[in-house]
Motif scaffolding. Sequence first.
Motif, PDB file in Angstrom:
ATOM      1  N   ASN A   1      -6.469  -2.586  32.495  1.00 48.48           N
ATOM      2  CA  ASN A   1      -6.054  -1.612  31.485  1.00 48.48           C
ATOM      3  C   ASN A   1      -6.429  -2.066  30.080  1.00 48.48           C
ATOM      4  O   ASN A   1      -6.710  -1.248  29.204  1.00 48.48           O
ATOM      5  N   THR A   2      -6.443  -3.384  29.862  1.00 43.22           N
ATOM      6  CA  THR A   2      -6.774  -3.951  28.556  1.00 43.22           C
ATOM      7  C   THR A   2      -7.843  -5.025  28.708  1.00 43.22           C
ATOM      8  O   THR A   2      -7.666  -5.966  29.486  1.00 43.22           O
ATOM      9  N   ALA A   3      -8.937  -4.887  27.971  1.00 44.49           N
ATOM     10  CA  ALA A   3      -9.976  -5.919  27.990  1.00 44.49           C
ATOM     11  C   ALA A   3      -9.406  -7.218  27.442  1.00 44.49           C
ATOM     12  O   ALA A   3      -8.718  -7.220  26.420  1.00 44.49           O
ATOM     13  N   ARG A   4      -9.671  -8.310  28.128  1.00 46.16           N
ATOM     14  CA  ARG A   4      -9.192  -9.609  27.652  1.00 46.16           C
ATOM     15  C   ARG A   4      -9.966 -10.739  28.309  1.00 46.16           C
ATOM     16  O   ARG A   4     -10.677 -10.547  29.289  1.00 46.16           O
ATOM     17  N   ARG A   5      -9.795 -11.940  27.765  1.00 51.00           N
ATOM     18  CA  ARG A   5     -10.476 -13.136  28.245  1.00 51.00           C
ATOM     19  C   ARG A   5      -9.501 -14.307  28.165  1.00 51.00           C
ATOM     20  O   ARG A   5      -8.434 -14.194  27.559  1.00 51.00           O
ATOM     21  N   GLU A   6      -9.889 -15.438  28.787  1.00 52.16           N
ATOM     22  CA  GLU A   6      -9.100 -16.681  28.696  1.00 52.16           C
ATOM     23  C   GLU A   6      -7.657 -16.481  29.163  1.00 52.16           C
ATOM     24  O   GLU A   6      -6.712 -16.934  28.524  1.00 52.16           O
TER      25      GLU A   6
ATOM     26  N   GLY B   1      -2.779 -14.983  42.951  1.00 47.67           N
ATOM     27  CA  GLY B   1      -2.547 -14.011  44.011  1.00 47.67           C
ATOM     28  C   GLY B   1      -3.734 -13.875  44.934  1.00 47.67           C
ATOM     29  O   GLY B   1      -4.532 -14.807  45.093  1.00 47.67           O
ATOM     30  N   SER B   2      -3.872 -12.683  45.522  1.00 47.57           N
ATOM     31  CA  SER B   2      -4.945 -12.404  46.469  1.00 47.57           C
ATOM     32  C   SER B   2      -5.752 -11.208  45.991  1.00 47.57           C
ATOM     33  O   SER B   2      -5.432 -10.582  44.982  1.00 47.57           O
ATOM     34  N   SER B   3      -6.794 -10.859  46.750  1.00 46.03           N
ATOM     35  CA  SER B   3      -7.652  -9.739  46.360  1.00 46.03           C
ATOM     36  C   SER B   3      -6.963  -8.392  46.518  1.00 46.03           C
ATOM     37  O   SER B   3      -7.456  -7.386  46.001  1.00 46.03           O
ATOM     38  N   THR B   4      -5.841  -8.350  47.202  1.00 51.19           N
ATOM     39  CA  THR B   4      -5.093  -7.101  47.358  1.00 51.19           C
ATOM     40  C   THR B   4      -3.724  -7.150  46.688  1.00 51.19           C
ATOM     41  O   THR B   4      -3.000  -6.148  46.694  1.00 51.19           O
ATOM     42  N   ALA B   5      -3.371  -8.289  46.122  1.00 51.73           N
ATOM     43  CA  ALA B   5      -2.087  -8.431  45.430  1.00 51.73           C
ATOM     44  C   ALA B   5      -2.240  -9.498  44.350  1.00 51.73           C
ATOM     45  O   ALA B   5      -1.799 -10.626  44.494  1.00 51.73           O
ATOM     46  N   GLY B   6      -2.917  -9.106  43.256  1.00 56.87           N
ATOM     47  CA  GLY B   6      -3.253 -10.052  42.191  1.00 56.87           C
ATOM     48  C   GLY B   6      -2.382  -9.880  40.962  1.00 56.87           C
ATOM     49  O   GLY B   6      -1.685  -8.874  40.799  1.00 56.87           O
ATOM     50  N   LEU B   7      -2.450 -10.884  40.086  1.00 54.33           N
ATOM     51  CA  LEU B   7      -1.675 -10.889  38.853  1.00 54.33           C
ATOM     52  C   LEU B   7      -2.484 -11.596  37.776  1.00 54.33           C
ATOM     53  O   LEU B   7      -3.044 -12.665  38.029  1.00 54.33           O
ATOM     54  N   VAL B   8      -2.569 -11.003  36.575  1.00 54.67           N
ATOM     55  CA  VAL B   8      -3.160 -11.665  35.423  1.00 54.67           C
ATOM     56  C   VAL B   8      -2.148 -11.679  34.286  1.00 54.67           C
ATOM     57  O   VAL B   8      -1.336 -10.751  34.156  1.00 54.67           O
ATOM     58  N   PHE B   9      -2.188 -12.731  33.462  1.00 53.11           N
ATOM     59  CA  PHE B   9      -1.181 -12.875  32.414  1.00 53.11           C
ATOM     60  C   PHE B   9      -1.719 -13.674  31.241  1.00 53.11           C
ATOM     61  O   PHE B   9      -2.492 -14.600  31.411  1.00 53.11           O
ATOM     62  N   GLY B  10      -1.292 -13.258  30.032  1.00 55.45           N
ATOM     63  CA  GLY B  10      -1.784 -13.913  28.841  1.00 55.45           C
ATOM     64  C   GLY B  10      -3.215 -13.513  28.536  1.00 55.45           C
ATOM     65  O   GLY B  10      -3.704 -12.485  28.973  1.00 55.45           O
ATOM     66  N   GLY B  11      -3.892 -14.355  27.759  1.00 53.78           N
ATOM     67  CA  GLY B  11      -5.280 -14.114  27.390  1.00 53.78           C
ATOM     68  C   GLY B  11      -5.430 -13.615  25.976  1.00 53.78           C
ATOM     69  O   GLY B  11      -4.462 -13.452  25.246  1.00 53.78           O
ATOM     70  N   GLY B  12      -6.649 -13.387  25.579  1.00 57.56           N
ATOM     71  CA  GLY B  12      -6.937 -12.905  24.240  1.00 57.56           C
ATOM     72  C   GLY B  12      -8.126 -11.973  24.277  1.00 57.56           C
ATOM     73  O   GLY B  12      -8.831 -11.894  25.289  1.00 57.56           O
ATOM     74  N   PRO B  13      -8.463 -11.225  23.259  1.00 60.92           N
ATOM     75  CA  PRO B  13      -7.655 -11.135  22.043  1.00 60.92           C
ATOM     76  C   PRO B  13      -6.366 -10.376  22.294  1.00 60.92           C
ATOM     77  O   PRO B  13      -6.299  -9.624  23.257  1.00 60.92           O
ATOM     78  N   PRO B  14      -5.365 -10.551  21.433  1.00 58.75           N
ATOM     79  CA  PRO B  14      -4.103  -9.848  21.655  1.00 58.75           C
ATOM     80  C   PRO B  14      -4.298  -8.344  21.705  1.00 58.75           C
ATOM     81  O   PRO B  14      -5.217  -7.830  21.064  1.00 58.75           O
TER      82      PRO B  14
END
Length: 277
Positions: free
Chosen positions: A254-259, A264-277
């Motif tokens: 939903n939001t472009a981000r890096r770092e 998780g897995s390929s069917t139940a993943g999670l991403v958190f943090g990153g930049g730019p804000p």
Amino acid sequence: PPGGTTAVESYDGATWTAAPALNTSRQYNGGCGTQTAAIAYGGGPPEISATEEYNGTSWATQPNSMATARRAFASFGIQTAAVATGGTTTPAVTAVTEEYGGTSWTTTGSLSQARLYFAGAGIESSGLAFGGSDAPGTTKYTNTEEYGGASWTSGGALITATSAAAGAGATQTAALAFGGAIAPGNPFKVETETWNGTNWTEVNNLNQARYFLTGIGDTNTAAIAAGGEYASNTATANTELWNGTNWTEVNNLNTARREMGGTGSSTAGLVFGGGPP
């Protein structure tokens, strides 16, 4: 305060959905576990040591932080048995390794090669760290090191020296490395390599060249490549799915981000943090 964002997104195999936010904003952070039992730690700049656990509903800051505040390190494991190794404490690059046992962090054996911007895979008692660079980023490494729960030993080298790549895999004998940065003048990498416990083998490329991306997956035959940087100071929301043979573009973040951290897995993943804000 540290840089980055508190934003979290979860993946169900088809789409990304906003999830409860972290308590502390962070980027270049580590993380591991599952979609409903995850841990986020470290990050910066400036470097932090704060640790948070996620139960699928909310994040709880833990009373015991990492012994060494750091960012741009390799991480692997599960929520109650996590590993952080290497990274930078600005300006120094460290080789220090720490293990989290569910309540506190303990310093263990150091890497043979101090480095930052590198990837990890596996579990606390059987882990893998590969690639990375020195602090200026002028020297890229092919070094692979294997972790047995207390100390590191050298393994087979990556085919291409790279930093800021992503990794996937929950075992020491079946990992995946993809994306990253190569030499100046050709910084964005599409190459993918698979690890069989002894050697790395080049396989089919990503569709979008990028670095500072996030890898998710508990096997080297089913993984996610999410986000990253594909042009100077430009983040992407692009997500690709690996089926063991090819990468296929799927629905974007939903939001472009890096770092950012990911698990998780390929069917139940999670991403958190990153930049730019």
